[in-house]
Design a protein around this motif. Structure first.
Motif, PDB file in Angstrom:
ATOM      1  N   MET A   1       0.850  -1.186   0.000  1.00 35.37           N
ATOM      2  CA  MET A   1       0.000   0.000   0.000  1.00 35.37           C
ATOM      3  C   MET A   1       0.886   1.236   0.000  1.00 35.37           C
ATOM      4  N   LEU A   2       0.608   2.159  -0.902  1.00 34.98           N
ATOM      5  CA  LEU A   2       1.275   3.451  -0.884  1.00 34.98           C
ATOM      6  C   LEU A   2       0.316   4.416  -0.200  1.00 34.98           C
ATOM      7  N   ILE A   3       0.757   5.005   0.883  1.00 33.02           N
ATOM      8  CA  ILE A   3      -0.081   5.911   1.662  1.00 33.02           C
ATOM      9  C   ILE A   3       0.428   7.331   1.419  1.00 33.02           C
ATOM     10  N   PHE A   4      -0.445   8.155   0.847  1.00 29.33           N
ATOM     11  CA  PHE A   4      -0.014   9.501   0.450  1.00 29.33           C
ATOM     12  C   PHE A   4      -0.288  10.479   1.579  1.00 29.33           C
ATOM     13  N   ALA A   5       0.765  11.017   2.155  1.00 31.00           N
ATOM     14  CA  ALA A   5       0.632  12.008   3.224  1.00 31.00           C
ATOM     15  C   ALA A   5       0.862  13.380   2.618  1.00 31.00           C
TER      16      ALA A   5
ATOM     17  N   ILE B   1       8.869   1.532  -4.635  1.00 37.54           N
ATOM     18  CA  ILE B   1       9.524   2.840  -4.455  1.00 37.54           C
ATOM     19  C   ILE B   1       9.487   3.623  -5.765  1.00 37.54           C
ATOM     20  N   THR B   2       9.714   2.935  -6.875  1.00 33.49           N
ATOM     21  CA  THR B   2       9.707   3.609  -8.174  1.00 33.49           C
ATOM     22  C   THR B   2       8.341   4.220  -8.469  1.00 33.49           C
TER      23      THR B   2
ATOM     24  N   TYR C   1      -1.607  14.999   6.485  1.00 31.31           N
ATOM     25  CA  TYR C   1      -2.814  14.201   6.652  1.00 31.31           C
ATOM     26  C   TYR C   1      -2.864  13.160   5.540  1.00 31.31           C
ATOM     27  N   LEU C   2      -3.681  12.138   5.792  1.00 26.96           N
ATOM     28  CA  LEU C   2      -3.821  11.062   4.818  1.00 26.96           C
ATOM     29  C   LEU C   2      -4.692  11.555   3.662  1.00 26.96           C
ATOM     30  N   GLY C   3      -4.079  11.691   2.501  1.00 29.46           N
ATOM     31  CA  GLY C   3      -4.805  12.212   1.353  1.00 29.46           C
ATOM     32  C   GLY C   3      -5.408  11.117   0.495  1.00 29.46           C
TER      33      GLY C   3
ATOM     34  N   LYS D   1       6.983   8.668  -8.207  1.00 32.39           N
ATOM     35  CA  LYS D   1       6.325   9.361  -9.324  1.00 32.39           C
ATOM     36  C   LYS D   1       5.061  10.089  -8.883  1.00 32.39           C
ATOM     37  N   SER D   2       4.574   9.840  -7.670  1.00 29.28           N
ATOM     38  CA  SER D   2       3.289  10.406  -7.264  1.00 29.28           C
ATOM     39  C   SER D   2       3.442  11.899  -6.978  1.00 29.28           C
ATOM     40  N   PRO D   3       2.373  12.675  -7.242  1.00 30.12           N
ATOM     41  CA  PRO D   3       2.429  14.095  -6.900  1.00 30.12           C
ATOM     42  C   PRO D   3       2.724  14.306  -5.411  1.00 30.12           C
ATOM     43  N   ALA D   4       2.271  13.406  -4.535  1.00 30.48           N
ATOM     44  CA  ALA D   4       2.496  13.578  -3.102  1.00 30.48           C
ATOM     45  C   ALA D   4       3.982  13.533  -2.756  1.00 30.48           C
ATOM     46  N   ALA D   5       4.785  12.755  -3.533  1.00 26.33           N
ATOM     47  CA  ALA D   5       6.218  12.671  -3.240  1.00 26.33           C
ATOM     48  C   ALA D   5       6.884  14.035  -3.413  1.00 26.33           C
ATOM     49  N   GLU D   6       6.323  14.858  -4.313  1.00 25.71           N
ATOM     50  CA  GLU D   6       6.897  16.180  -4.591  1.00 25.71           C
ATOM     51  C   GLU D   6       6.715  17.143  -3.427  1.00 25.71           C
ATOM     52  N   TYR D   7       5.521  17.114  -2.817  1.00 23.43           N
ATOM     53  CA  TYR D   7       5.252  18.130  -1.800  1.00 23.43           C
ATOM     54  C   TYR D   7       4.895  17.553  -0.434  1.00 23.43           C
ATOM     55  N   GLY D   8       4.677  16.264  -0.344  1.00 17.88           N
ATOM     56  CA  GLY D   8       4.404  15.620   0.940  1.00 17.88           C
ATOM     57  C   GLY D   8       5.306  14.420   1.071  1.00 17.88           C
ATOM     58  N   SER D   9       4.753  13.280   1.448  1.00 19.90           N
ATOM     59  CA  SER D   9       5.568  12.067   1.507  1.00 19.90           C
ATOM     60  C   SER D   9       4.692  10.854   1.228  1.00 19.90           C
TER      61      SER D   9
END
Lengths: 119, 407
Positions: free
Chosen positions: A4-8, A94-95, A78-80, A99-107
């Motif tokens: 699971m990828l959890i976008f914060a 990880i790859t 927060y969990l988006g 690539k997710s938009p969240a990696a750019e500005y969140g985690s």
């Protein structure tokens, strides 16, 4: 193996999502990202979530139900949303995460899915 | 072969076979802890028996047969039959039909898994030493100045992650290889550096530098086309070559520039030079090649002379631009100080972020050296700061003799 990828996402970003110019651009980036995972055939499921002010938290304490306005914890992120992927290993997860938009500005947090529980 | 030589050869063979078997089993099961349990008793018996009986013709077959016999009664009970015990059973059967040389050497995959970015950096080097060389948590803890039980916990946590986090056991793709290889080589170099710092630590320190050289050779042999493993091995050999000259007969610290050149181990210097020149044929920048080249400049300098300052400055500039570690930035400041003057060096030291420098002994030693040269009035305070961070007694004595004397 399923992950699971959890976008914060940072709370400060909610304003950006509501911005008439920035908002649609951000939604477009997410659509492209999800689309590329569907096309690669790695996506098991996933959802984006409404912002944290819509959250309701429930706890059972001493047999009584406690209902609270707001998310289960106050944090700067927060969990988006989340997606579950079926890929070879952590490197592949990880790859996709990077690539997710969240990696750019969140985690993005990556967690292996417990397979015995889900079959 | 002398008794001690036979003992060392037996131990080396046991470690090599152990690492090969552990990595074959782990590549199949991902479960390092279970594989260790399955092999531990057999490995302990090999370390005991082989120095007396000699190394068996097929060391791996000996280990697997023993591991199977030790686990025998467990294997028959299906409930306690772990994945690793099952793998031992399968390997035992396969080895009846195949030579060990037909099995792939999975140790490189294991090294990449140990140095995966998802593993705590502080656990990577200990994990390699334990899985590939079979060192105990006690011995690793001693080398890293951490109590054995704490090191044990760190290793257990890392092995759980190796098993459960989805970390792959494979050699990375060409696109990932340079970065991931740097992690592997850095972890090996950390083992070397730890052993190197234990200059008066006797066997533990010397042992660790030997383990690092062994791992360095292993990676180099398995990735013959990559220049950086050659660069790392070259770097480590240059340093190792100076080992006999680091202390005087009375145990006093001897700086590189004053070390008697005839005490250096020529054989290692020659191998280091050859490796570095071989690595440079690839024409690719690499941190370890550059650091080895810096050592090469030092090794070409006569005793009592300053190493070629323009060559050092150029190499450190390259390192500072591409891999700006605090060590590289300090080396760069010192190189530019000898090329120009001490104030230039002090300016470069000022540019190093204080959070990196505050408790780093080489930074303060460099600052002290340059302040003294520039007749800077802060030198006495700098001496106190440097001494408070210097743990090696011989280095303390050297600093006191050099800088505390009235000028």
């Amino acid at each position: 193996m399923q992950f699971m990828l959890i976008f914060a996402e940072p709370l400060s970003d909610i304003a950006r999502q509501k911005d008439p110019k920035e908002g649609p651009k951000l939604m477009g980036a997410w659509r492209d990202y999800i689309g590329s995972m569907m096309q690669a055939g790695v996506m098991v499921n996933g959802d984006g979530l409404q912002p944290p002010e819509t959250a309701t938290t429930v706890r059972m304490r001493n047999g009584r139900r406690e209902v609270q306005d707001g998310p289960y914890c106050d944090a700067k992120e927060y969990l988006g949303g989340y997606v579950t992927l079926d890929v070879d290993d952590l490197d592949a997860a990880i790859t996709w995460a990077e690539k997710s938009p969240a990696a750019e500005y969140g985690s993005v947090e990556i967690r292996p899915v417990m397979m015995n529980a889900t079959g | 072969m002398s008794g001690e030589g036979a003992h060392q050869a037996a131990e080396a063979a046991a470690r090599q076979s152990y690492g090969r078997l552990l990595s074959i089993i782990t590549a199949r099961t991902r479960d390092v802890a279970a594989a260790e349990n399955a092999l531990a008793e057999a490995f302990a018996r090999a370390l005991e028996a082989w120095p007396n009986t000699g190394v068996p013709d097929s060391p791996e077959a000996w280990l697997i047969t023993t591991a199977r016999r030790v686990a025998g009664h467990d294997v028959r009970r299906a409930a306690t039959r772990s994945g690793a015990a099952g793998a031992v059973e399968i390997l035992y059967e396969e080895m009846e039909a195949r030579e060990m040389s037909d099995f792939p050497d999975d140790r490189l995959k294991l090294l990449f898994a140990c140095a995966h970015p998802a593993i705590d950096p502080a656990a990577r080097t200990p994990l390699m030493l334990q899985t590939v060389l079979g060192l105990t948590a006690e011995a690793i803890g001693r080398a890293f100045l951490i109590p054995g039980p704490s090191m044990g916990q760190r290793l257990v946590r890392a092995k759980t992650r190796l098993r459960d986090a989805g970390i792959p056991f494979r050699t990375p793709d060409a696109s990932d290889l340079p970065d991931r290889l740097e992690d592997v080589l850095s972890a090996i170099y950390a083992a070397f550096g730890t052993g190197w710092d234990m200059v008066d630590g006797g066997e533990a320190g010397a042992g660790l530098t030997q383990e690092a050289l062994y791992l360095g050779r292993l990676v180099m042999e398995m990735l013959p086309d990559e220049p950086e493993p050659k660069g790392l091995l070259s770097l480590m050999l240059y340093c190792e070559a100076r080992r006999p000259a680091r202390r005087s007969v009375t145990g006093a610290y001897v700086p590189l520039s004053e070390q008697p050149r005839d005490l250096w181990l020529d054989e290692l210097v020659i191998e280091a030079e050859a490796l570095l020149s071989e690595a440079s044929k690839a024409g690719r920048f690499g941190r370890f090649q550059t650091e080895a080249a810096i050592q090469s400049v030092h090794m070409q300098t006569k005793a009592g002379e300053a190493s070629n300052p323009s060559a050092l400055a150029a190499l450190y500039d390259l390192l500072a631009a591409r891999r700006p570690s605090v060590g590289a930035l300090i080396g760069r400041a010192l190189a530019h100080a000898s090329l120009n003057d001490a104030t230039v060096g002090l300016q470069l030291l000022d540019e190093i972020p204080s959070e990196l420098a505050a408790s780093y002994q080489p930074y303060w030693a460099a600052r002290l050296h340059l302040a003294k040269k520039a007749a800077d009035p802060s030198a006495p305070d700098l001496l106190q700061t440097t001494l408070s961070l210097t743990t090696d007694p011989a280095a303390r004595d050297y600093l006191l003799a050099l800088y505390a004397a009235p000028s």
